[in-house]
Design a protein around this motif. Sequence first.
Motif, mmCIF file in Angstrom:
data_model
loop_
_atom_site.group_PDB
_atom_site.id
_atom_site.type_symbol
_atom_site.label_atom_id
_atom_site.label_comp_id
_atom_site.label_asym_id
_atom_site.label_seq_id
_atom_site.Cartn_x
_atom_site.Cartn_y
_atom_site.Cartn_z
ATOM 1 N N LEU A 63 0.934 -1.193 -0.048
ATOM 2 C CA LEU A 63 0.062 0.173 -0.073
ATOM 3 C C LEU A 63 0.892 1.514 0.219
ATOM 4 O O LEU A 63 1.941 1.195 0.624
ATOM 5 C CB LEU A 63 -0.835 -0.029 1.469
ATOM 6 N N TRP A 64 0.477 2.475 -0.572
ATOM 7 C CA TRP A 64 1.131 3.501 -0.565
ATOM 8 C C TRP A 64 2.392 3.679 -0.658
ATOM 9 O O TRP A 64 3.029 4.364 0.351
ATOM 10 C CB TRP A 64 0.515 4.248 1.029
ATOM 11 N N ARG A 66 5.902 5.799 -1.450
ATOM 12 C CA ARG A 66 6.215 7.100 -1.320
ATOM 13 C C ARG A 66 7.922 7.292 -2.092
ATOM 14 O O ARG A 66 8.535 6.529 -1.131
ATOM 15 C CB ARG A 66 6.267 7.651 -0.299
ATOM 16 N N GLY A 108 0.520 5.035 8.989
ATOM 17 C CA GLY A 108 0.148 5.614 7.367
ATOM 18 C C GLY A 108 1.184 5.800 6.459
ATOM 19 O O GLY A 108 2.207 5.591 7.055
ATOM 20 N N ALA A 109 0.900 6.236 5.230
ATOM 21 C CA ALA A 109 1.833 6.663 3.943
ATOM 22 C C ALA A 109 2.778 7.644 4.623
ATOM 23 O O ALA A 109 2.399 8.749 5.327
ATOM 24 C CB ALA A 109 1.152 6.996 2.775
ATOM 25 N N TYR A 121 6.175 9.792 9.443
ATOM 26 C CA TYR A 121 4.893 8.979 9.296
ATOM 27 C C TYR A 121 4.231 9.128 10.639
ATOM 28 O O TYR A 121 4.547 9.414 11.913
ATOM 29 C CB TYR A 121 5.267 7.402 8.986
ATOM 30 N N SER A 186 -7.273 6.915 6.473
ATOM 31 C CA SER A 186 -5.863 6.960 6.091
ATOM 32 C C SER A 186 -5.096 7.773 6.806
ATOM 33 O O SER A 186 -5.447 8.840 7.481
ATOM 34 C CB SER A 186 -5.704 7.651 4.617
ATOM 35 N N ALA A 188 -2.032 9.150 5.929
ATOM 36 C CA ALA A 188 -0.976 9.531 5.363
ATOM 37 C C ALA A 188 -0.539 11.065 5.873
ATOM 38 O O ALA A 188 -1.301 11.738 6.159
ATOM 39 C CB ALA A 188 -1.552 9.823 3.755
ATOM 40 N N VAL A 242 -5.171 12.404 3.310
ATOM 41 C CA VAL A 242 -4.318 12.198 2.122
ATOM 42 C C VAL A 242 -3.767 13.460 1.637
ATOM 43 O O VAL A 242 -4.043 13.975 0.303
ATOM 44 C CB VAL A 242 -4.686 11.364 0.913
ATOM 45 N N SER A 293 -7.050 11.776 -3.801
ATOM 46 C CA SER A 293 -5.752 11.319 -3.525
ATOM 47 C C SER A 293 -4.744 11.987 -4.644
ATOM 48 O O SER A 293 -4.144 11.693 -5.314
ATOM 49 C CB SER A 293 -5.192 9.899 -3.802
ATOM 50 N N GLU A 332 -3.309 4.755 -5.176
ATOM 51 C CA GLU A 332 -2.439 5.126 -4.226
ATOM 52 C C GLU A 332 -0.922 5.354 -4.807
ATOM 53 O O GLU A 332 0.106 4.738 -4.555
ATOM 54 C CB GLU A 332 -2.277 3.966 -3.205
ATOM 55 N N ASP A 334 2.374 7.753 -6.447
ATOM 56 C CA ASP A 334 3.015 8.938 -6.065
ATOM 57 C C ASP A 334 3.987 9.247 -7.380
ATOM 58 O O ASP A 334 4.489 8.231 -8.131
ATOM 59 C CB ASP A 334 3.952 8.481 -4.866
#
Length: 338
Positions: A63-64, A66, A108-109, A121, A186, A188, A242, A293, A332, A334
């Motif tokens: 997930l997510w 970065r 989270g992200a 984070y 979320s 993030a 987000v 997002s 999700e 980036d």
Amino acid sequence: MRTWRNIAAGLCLAAATVLVPASPAAAVSPGTPGQVAFIRGGNLFVAEPSGAVWQATTGGGYLWPRWQPGPGGGLAVLRHGDLYYGHYSSTTHTFTAAQRLTTSGSVGAGAWSPDGAKLAYAYGPNVYAPTIYIADFATFGATARATVTRVETRLSPAAQRLADRLPKKQARAAVLPSGFDVLHDSLAVAWSPNGRWLAYPNGECWAIFDDCLSVLELGTGEEWWAAAFGGGGATLDGFATVPAFTADSSRVLWTQQTRPRYEPDPQVGPLQIMSAPSTGGAAVQVGANWEHSAVPSPAGGSAVLVTAGRNGKAWVTLRNGTSRTYLYQGYEHDWQAV
């Protein structure tokens, strides 16, 4: 008003100290847009500048992602709820994890500092009043682990004066109204490209509102809220999550969903992307309802990547003003800055 912020129990960290306040990371100039990382079916995919799209992982649970700023291919990504750091290879087109940063399963992200040396984070244990940590990779190597510190914050004087005038927060409902999106949960985090601000859900403002989006000025440790819902006299229920900053750091974007609080039969609204000045001010909608997002282009301008629906599937989509271009099936996302 401080006790609800100190919920660090349960994290396995290499080191934990209180940081009051955190120092801004060195800022860098807006970069050239590079690769796009995104998730499809629980695995990490990378779209390279050539247009080729590669599946970088197998096994699911991702997930997510970065990107770490710069051309090195560094990535922070969640897997099964924990935060990992590793690298994507443009030669083998695979992602290899180098370090597991958490073992809590409630993270989270992440958000990289503009110089790529630190990773912020949020740890829950749920979306309500998370604690913010910063991992410093300055000494990271084959055997050394990133040093982790906890960020302490307080409302800015202006925000505190406003909070003191607001009605007392009432107990929140245990269950969200039907129709609210899973993005509500979320955690993030976003770090502004000028190194000055962090944005994340439910900081100090959670003592006043049921849900809110906080902006922290790292140099002072002071917070204010960019959006707030429920409690505190707010007229809407909802959430704002987000976050992302534009390349010039002048605006912060987020995804929100709302419903009126005081109507007899309040209707839940759609997901919307909102944008407001980073230092506070009126918010405007970006793009169309149900897009979410947003990730602004690292080179500046009005281009943003969003997630949008197409034929019942989520697509990473380029939004530029009123134009919309579907790029890759996934979510999700980036956008790498190099």
